[in-house]
Scaffold this motif. Structure first.
Motif, PDB file in Angstrom:
ATOM      1  N   SER A 137      -4.059  -0.463  33.562  1.00  0.00           N
ATOM      2  CA  SER A 137      -3.916  -1.610  34.455  1.00  0.00           C
ATOM      3  C   SER A 137      -5.107  -2.522  34.222  1.00  0.00           C
ATOM      4  O   SER A 137      -6.138  -2.090  33.686  1.00  0.00           O
ATOM      5  N   SER A 138      -4.985  -3.775  34.658  1.00  0.00           N
ATOM      6  CA  SER A 138      -6.177  -4.633  34.662  1.00  0.00           C
ATOM      7  C   SER A 138      -7.249  -4.010  35.540  1.00  0.00           C
ATOM      8  O   SER A 138      -8.450  -4.198  35.326  1.00  0.00           O
ATOM      9  N   ALA A 139      -6.824  -3.194  36.527  1.00  0.00           N
ATOM     10  CA  ALA A 139      -7.780  -2.478  37.380  1.00  0.00           C
ATOM     11  C   ALA A 139      -8.470  -1.346  36.644  1.00  0.00           C
ATOM     12  O   ALA A 139      -9.429  -0.772  37.153  1.00  0.00           O
ATOM     13  N   CYS A 256      -4.268 -10.882  33.716  1.00  0.00           N
ATOM     14  CA  CYS A 256      -5.062  -9.788  33.155  1.00  0.00           C
ATOM     15  C   CYS A 256      -6.093 -10.324  32.163  1.00  0.00           C
ATOM     16  O   CYS A 256      -7.249  -9.891  32.168  1.00  0.00           O
ATOM     17  N   VAL A 257      -5.677 -11.268  31.336  1.00  0.00           N
ATOM     18  CA  VAL A 257      -6.616 -11.861  30.371  1.00  0.00           C
ATOM     19  C   VAL A 257      -7.795 -12.496  31.108  1.00  0.00           C
ATOM     20  O   VAL A 257      -8.957 -12.310  30.729  1.00  0.00           O
ATOM     21  N   ARG A 258      -7.514 -13.237  32.186  1.00  0.00           N
ATOM     22  CA  ARG A 258      -8.590 -13.865  32.943  1.00  0.00           C
ATOM     23  C   ARG A 258      -9.532 -12.821  33.545  1.00  0.00           C
ATOM     24  O   ARG A 258     -10.759 -12.990  33.539  1.00  0.00           O
ATOM     25  N   ARG A 259      -8.979 -11.741  34.075  1.00  0.00           N
ATOM     26  CA  ARG A 259      -9.820 -10.702  34.669  1.00  0.00           C
ATOM     27  C   ARG A 259     -10.699 -10.029  33.607  1.00  0.00           C
ATOM     28  O   ARG A 259     -11.882  -9.760  33.850  1.00  0.00           O
ATOM     29  N   LEU A 260     -10.131  -9.759  32.456  1.00  0.00           N
ATOM     30  CA  LEU A 260     -10.918  -9.102  31.412  1.00  0.00           C
ATOM     31  C   LEU A 260     -11.989 -10.038  30.859  1.00  0.00           C
ATOM     32  O   LEU A 260     -13.108  -9.598  30.557  1.00  0.00           O
TER      33      LEU A 260
END
Length: 283
Positions: A137-139, A256-260
């Protein structure tokens, strides 16, 4: 190329169902696991009408993991692709969770995949061929308030997968770690909260929990497209086919890309701030 055999956990809904259907479209044999055929009757019907098979398995039941996987291997002459998709999430302030609730989170999200990986490796190594897909997950790289246990289980899965990929590299076994963002599945609505929930003492966690509830059914991600990208990365064909064997991590979704990207920025900033201290500690 021989017909591939896929073993997909958590095929009762969401990513699991869609990955099974996409894999079947490639001509693969697909065995999807569900905890209860009766409760997952809609997904079972879709998968089996498309030519797949569904078997019952609770990944938190340790003896069943090895037994069911070996039965599928025996029936189909081996398994080529293991997809560890089954997962769930506890939500709430970390202080509120009991030991049993924490164990429950890890049984499904970490120990379940670990058991099936162990069951799959003898066959994969014997044939010097196979693919393991672990759904993170992005988490799994960026933890947010109220999902500490869930993030911890995914962080653990990511660490396991990194080591696994290195260990299996001489054996021609591919390992892929998928990190989805927010996709429109039933995942948010199925979240659990601790029996001793007292979110008022942690306003930040409470706000995030409320936001998760509001987001349910409004997630921007399309699980059908996500499933297609995952299958492509496994088969080496289509839009994501070029990633086969080239990447360990495959983020899915603009969110997800932004979070990473944000996590990488934070890591870089911390490293630079602490560099002098870090470099001062050798003998």
């Amino acid at each position: 190329m021989a017909q591939q055999v896929w073993f997909i956990t958590g095929a009762s809904s969401g990513f699991g169902t869609e990955i099974a259907l996409k894999a079947l479209q490639t001509g693969a044999k697909v065995v999807g696991t569900v905890r209860s055929r009766q409760r997952a009757s809609d997904a079972v019907e879709k998968i089996e009408n498309a030519g797949g098979e569904c078997v019952e398995l609770d990944v938190a039941d340790a003896p069943s993991c090895s037994r069911v996987f070996k039965q599928v291997e025996s029936k189909h002459g081996g398994v080529d692709v293991l997809v560890n998709n089954a997962g769930m999430s506890w939500r709430g302030p970390i202080e509120d969770f009991s030991d049993e609730e924490a164990k429950d989170q890890f049984e499904v999200n970490f120990h379940g995949p670990l058991r099936l990986i162990r069951a799959s490796l003898p066959g994969f190594r014997a044939r010097q061929h196979g693919t393991i897909v672990n759904l993170s997950s992005s988490a799994g790289l960026d933890a947010r308030p109220s999902v500490g246990l869930y993030a911890a289980s995914k962080f653990a899965l990511e660490g396991l997968t990194e080591s696994l990929a290195a260990e299996l590299s001489p054996h021609n076994i591919n390992v892929l770690l998928v990190e989805p963002g927010a996709f429109r599945t039933k995942f948010l609505g199925a979240g659990k909260v601790p029996a001793a929930l007292n979110a008022d003492q942690y306003p930040i966690a409470k706000t995030f929990m409320e936001n998760f509830d509001k987001a349910d059914g409004r997630q921007p991600g399309d699980p059908v497209k996500a499933a297609a990208r995952i299958v492509e990365a496994v088969t080496g064909e289509g839009m994501a086919g070029g990633l086969r064997g080239k990447v360990l991590r495959m983020p899915l979704g603009p969110d997800c890309v932004r979070r990473l990207e944000g996590k990488i920025e934070v890591l870089g900033r911390d490293l630079e701030k602490a560099r002098g201290v870090a470099m001062s500690t050798d003998l």
